[in-house]
Design a protein around this motif. Structure first.
Motif, short mmCIF file in Angstrom:
data_model
loop_
_atom_site.label_atom_id
_atom_site.label_comp_id
_atom_site.label_asym_id
_atom_site.label_seq_id
_atom_site.Cartn_x
_atom_site.Cartn_y
_atom_site.Cartn_z
N UNK A 61 0.84 -1.19 0.00
CA UNK A 61 0.00 0.00 0.00
C UNK A 61 0.87 1.24 0.00
N UNK A 62 0.55 2.19 -0.87
CA UNK A 62 1.33 3.42 -0.97
C UNK A 62 0.42 4.55 -1.47
N UNK A 63 0.68 5.76 -1.02
CA UNK A 63 -0.07 6.91 -1.52
C UNK A 63 0.32 7.18 -2.97
N UNK A 64 -0.31 8.15 -3.61
CA UNK A 64 -0.03 8.44 -5.01
C UNK A 64 1.38 8.99 -5.23
N UNK A 65 1.88 8.82 -6.43
CA UNK A 65 3.21 9.33 -6.77
C UNK A 65 3.30 10.83 -6.53
N UNK A 66 2.22 11.55 -6.87
CA UNK A 66 2.25 13.00 -6.71
C UNK A 66 2.42 13.40 -5.24
N UNK A 67 1.92 12.57 -4.32
CA UNK A 67 2.04 12.88 -2.91
C UNK A 67 3.47 12.63 -2.41
N UNK A 68 4.07 11.52 -2.85
CA UNK A 68 5.46 11.27 -2.48
C UNK A 68 6.38 12.34 -3.06
N UNK B 50 3.70 14.93 5.87
CA UNK B 50 2.72 13.83 5.90
C UNK B 50 1.48 14.20 6.67
N UNK B 51 1.66 14.87 7.82
CA UNK B 51 0.50 15.34 8.60
C UNK B 51 -0.30 16.37 7.82
N UNK B 52 0.41 17.24 7.07
CA UNK B 52 -0.29 18.25 6.26
C UNK B 52 -1.14 17.58 5.19
N UNK B 53 -0.60 16.53 4.56
CA UNK B 53 -1.40 15.81 3.56
C UNK B 53 -2.66 15.22 4.18
N UNK B 54 -2.53 14.69 5.39
CA UNK B 54 -3.72 14.15 6.07
C UNK B 54 -4.73 15.26 6.36
N UNK B 55 -4.24 16.42 6.77
CA UNK B 55 -5.14 17.52 7.13
C UNK B 55 -5.91 18.06 5.94
N UNK B 56 -5.29 18.07 4.76
CA UNK B 56 -5.97 18.59 3.56
C UNK B 56 -6.56 17.46 2.72
N UNK B 57 -6.53 16.25 3.30
CA UNK B 57 -7.10 15.07 2.64
C UNK B 57 -6.50 14.86 1.25
N UNK B 58 -5.17 15.04 1.16
CA UNK B 58 -4.40 14.77 -0.07
C UNK B 58 -4.89 15.61 -1.25
N UNK B 59 -5.29 16.83 -0.98
CA UNK B 59 -5.89 17.70 -2.00
C UNK B 59 -4.96 17.94 -3.19
N UNK B 60 -5.40 17.64 -4.42
CA UNK B 60 -4.57 17.90 -5.61
C UNK B 60 -4.36 19.40 -5.85
#
Length: 372
Positions: free
Chosen positions: A88-95, A152-162
């Protein structure tokens, strides 16, 4: 920080895979920068003043380009490898978002720190080669952990917003292309040489560090169960890398100054350095184990008893030291024989090999002592 960030590491799969390589890249890019600055100061190519010069400008350009290019490579390889293994891994754009932003912020801080540290040490009669690598590596590790966990916490807070992630990724790609063109220009021979000599080495070390990342990803359940191991890993592998970096920096400067030589057998200068660093290691690793126990106790992090924590650090440290010091010497020898500047290549090679060995030996010793 890692011990208290287990929720973020779990909810953003792939994040901990980035961590060893990101830590290593900070050290593998900015510790060599500090090593080169020390050599330039010793040989009179650079003055210990914060002023623009051709030498300083080209070194900073090369280091910034290295950092961005390797961040792109790291995020791409991490996502591809984890996906191909069915993990399991998040999207490439998130990494990519996490890797690039952490590289930019850490790079700005460490570039200034490397020059300031070298200049202040040199003006006060200290040898920058004894200070740069451990302080830059420690600062890079702290920044990497802070930034990766924070992003990583920021991505969680914005729900991985594109809407947040994609513009940053696009700007990073554009900036990398521009800086790469400037670095590769024939008008900047020093930056071009630094980048050319280190590119393959840095790429190889990213691949090696991903082995460490996959090891941690696979051991995440055990590490979450005993968070004190998450506290121990960064200083342990950082200290192991410092042993190699200081030895390499001192030997490189000594050879450039003509007070040492490298051959099939170490000369008196190299033997003395290897002996002294071995003594330093045997004092330092038990202190790391004791410090991790004390900090875990203070912060309420689950931990083994102090005797086993100290023994774990000492056993794993002794094994790593027996490998890292000869490895550093002979890697420096090979670099000189191939006509490469050891300041550009030795630290990335030795640090990445040491990280793989260090994490493997540390986790193996933890299992042997029934800690994990």
């Amino acid at each position: 920080m890692l011990a208290h960030a287990t929720e973020v590491l779990t909810l953003v799969p792939g994040l901990i895979t980035l961590l060893p390589a990101s830590n290593a890249l900070r050290g593998n890019i900015y510790a060599p920068l500090g090593s080169r600055l020390g050599t330039y100061l010793h040989t009179g190519l650079l003055r210990p003043r914060f002023e623009r010069s051709r030498v300083l400008d080209q070194n900073l350009l090369a280091s910034t380009t290295q950092s961005l290019v390797m961040a792109l490579l790291l995020s791409g390889l991490s996502w591809t490898l984890l996906s191909s293994l069915g993990l399991t891994v998040v999207g490439f754009e998130h990494l990519l978002f996490v890797a690039v932003l952490s590289a930019v912020v850490a790079g700005l801080v460490l570039s200034v720190a490397a020059f300031a540290l070298s200049s202040v040490a040199f003006r006060r009669g200290l040898d920058p080669d004894n200070l740069n690598a451990p302080l830059i590596t420690a600062g890079g590790d702290l920044l990497s952990v802070l930034l990766i966990v924070g992003l990583g916490a920021a991505l969680l807070n914005v729900e991985f917003s594109p809407l947040l992630v994609l513009p940053v990724d696009a700007a990073a790609l554009l900036a990398t292309a521009v800086l790469l063109g400037r670095t590769w220009s024939l008008n900047r021979p020093m930056a071009r040489q630094i980048f050319r000599q280190s590119l393959a080495i840095l790429a190889a070390t990213v691949a090696l560090e991903l082995v460490v990342g996959l090891t941690l990803e696979g051991s995440l359940t055990s590490l979450v169960g005993i968070p004190a191991l998450l506290v121990l890993i960064p200083p342990f592998i950082g200290e192991s890398g410092n042993l190699a970096s200081i030895t390499s920096s001192r030997l490189s400067s000594a050879v450039h100054l003509g007070i040492a030589r490298v051959g099939r057998r170490p000369d008196a200068f190299a033997r003395a350095d290897i002996r002294d660093m071995g003594v330093v290691a045997m004092f330092t690793y038990p202190v790391i184990g004791l410090s991790v126990f004390a900090l875990s106790l203070l912060l309420g992090v689950p931990h083994p008893e102090p005797g086993r924590m100290i023994l774990l650090s000492l056993i794993a440290g002794a094994v790593v030291t027996a490998v890292v010091l000869p490895l550093t010497y002979y890697t420096t020898l090979i670099a000189f024989k191939l006509g490469a500047d050891p300041d550009n290549v030795v630290i990335p090679v030795t640090n990445s090999v040491v990280d793989v060995i260090g994490v493997t030996v540390l986790l193996g010793a933890a299992r042997l002592l029934a800690i994990a």
